[in-house]
Design a protein around this motif. Sequence first.
Motif, PDB file in Angstrom:
ATOM      1  N   GLU A 242       0.801  -1.219   0.000  1.00 32.20           N
ATOM      2  CA  GLU A 242       0.000   0.000   0.000  1.00 32.20           C
ATOM      3  C   GLU A 242       0.837   1.273   0.000  1.00 32.20           C
ATOM      4  O   GLU A 242       0.404   2.298  -0.501  1.00 32.20           O
ATOM      5  N   ILE A 243       2.004   1.181   0.580  1.00 34.99           N
ATOM      6  CA  ILE A 243       2.881   2.356   0.614  1.00 34.99           C
ATOM      7  C   ILE A 243       4.252   2.017   0.018  1.00 34.99           C
ATOM      8  O   ILE A 243       4.611   0.838  -0.092  1.00 34.99           O
ATOM      9  N   TYR A 244       5.007   3.063  -0.357  1.00 31.96           N
ATOM     10  CA  TYR A 244       6.357   2.857  -0.891  1.00 31.96           C
ATOM     11  C   TYR A 244       7.239   2.293   0.218  1.00 31.96           C
ATOM     12  O   TYR A 244       7.199   2.764   1.360  1.00 31.96           O
ATOM     13  N   PRO A 245       8.035   1.273  -0.091  1.00 33.00           N
ATOM     14  CA  PRO A 245       8.937   0.736   0.936  1.00 33.00           C
ATOM     15  C   PRO A 245       9.970   1.780   1.355  1.00 33.00           C
ATOM     16  O   PRO A 245      10.269   2.706   0.599  1.00 33.00           O
ATOM     17  N   LEU A 246      10.517   1.608   2.534  1.00 36.58           N
ATOM     18  CA  LEU A 246      11.422   2.622   3.101  1.00 36.58           C
ATOM     19  C   LEU A 246      12.690   2.830   2.270  1.00 36.58           C
ATOM     20  O   LEU A 246      13.270   3.902   2.282  1.00 36.58           O
ATOM     21  N   TRP A 247      13.132   1.786   1.565  1.00 35.34           N
ATOM     22  CA  TRP A 247      14.378   1.955   0.794  1.00 35.34           C
ATOM     23  C   TRP A 247      14.177   2.763  -0.472  1.00 35.34           C
ATOM     24  O   TRP A 247      15.124   3.208  -1.086  1.00 35.34           O
TER      25      TRP A 247
END
Length: 394
Positions: A242-247
């Motif tokens: 659902e969201i962009y991964p932290l990397w």
Amino acid sequence: MSNQAIPYGRQHITEEDIQVVIATLKSDYLTQGPKIKEFEDNFAAYVGARYAVAVSNGTAALHLCALALDVKAGDKVITTPITFAASANCVRYCGGEVVFGDIDPNTYLLDIASVKALLEASPKGTYKGIIPVDFAGRAVNLEEYKKLAKEYNLWIIEDACHAPGGFFIDSNGEKQFCGSGHYAELAIFSFHPVKHIASGEGGMITTNDETLYRKLLMLRTHGIVKDNDLYENTVAFAGGEEIYPLWYMEMQALGYNYRITDFQAALGNSQLKRANEGIAKRRQIADRYLAAFSDLPYIKGQSGSIEGHAYHLYILEVEDRLGLYNFLRTKDIFAQIHYIPCHLMPYYRQFGWKEGDRLQSEQYYKHCISLPMYPTLTEDEQHNVITAIKEYYK
Ligand SMILES: *Cc1c(COP(=O)(O)O)cnc(C)c1O
């Protein structure tokens, strides 16, 4: 009395500066640490601008400004021939065309009349921008340039490398500090050791325009953005649910690595604290030069006691400049020449520039000489410089 050589400019590093750098070297960050933002915030406050972006040097600052303003192949930009080549080169880095105006023989600054003449001689839209230079530390009257820029739809990059702390008085009687962004889209500074504030290598861009500020931050670091709200690729592509991964991050434009290091920023920050003190010293030195030479006929056009002048340089125009320059060297006094007209550099001659194209600049170059001017120049040393000059012309 020391017999140390006297250069035209020199940095001043205090014990406090050294301690600040050592502390940064022992911290977790060598680059991209907290000192950079601190330096940016303090510098923006110093010149009265909303935003500041610290970069690796003044030339990188100019290049980023030209990129942020979308200078492209064929775009024409006006600057002065009496400046360090980087003021013009930034246009060439982007494929643009440099058109040199001429200088005002009294101020040595880009003559607005010469700029007007260029603008009027071409259809509107021919020129994209102007890069005026606060040459020697004397602030350009940007209010006048802003009027012209509005009329011709031009941007302004103020090359303020010589003038942190310099100002002019506008038509409302208000002090307008160099780099305040009040009358220019962007301004740039250098922290090379001969400039007012030294960080080794280093530079700064100031602006009041948030869009340009964001763009500069991106271009300074490879054109990479790291902000969920700005991504162009989808979340699914990025490898998230659902969201962009932290990397995740995106390179969205062809940027550069023009970052400054944290320890350079720490040094710049420490130097910035003494900037006003340094200018006060420079003004004292200028006043003494002015008093020493004011009634000597072979010296023309000298600067002295000009309000708002930051005195990066103290320039005389003299007869037999080569003789004086060489004589001073025999006394370990290393004057300098600022500058060889940019339009006559072999690189610019290939575009058709030649002798006679910019007469005031060429005439000025025949006679100019920059005397030693830096805050730690002692009264004794300055006395030696003055005595040597008087001895030469006796
Ligand atoms: C020093 C200087 C620059 C370039 O700055 P660097 O930090 O040396 O790259 C540009 N313009 C002017 C007028 C300068 O004096």
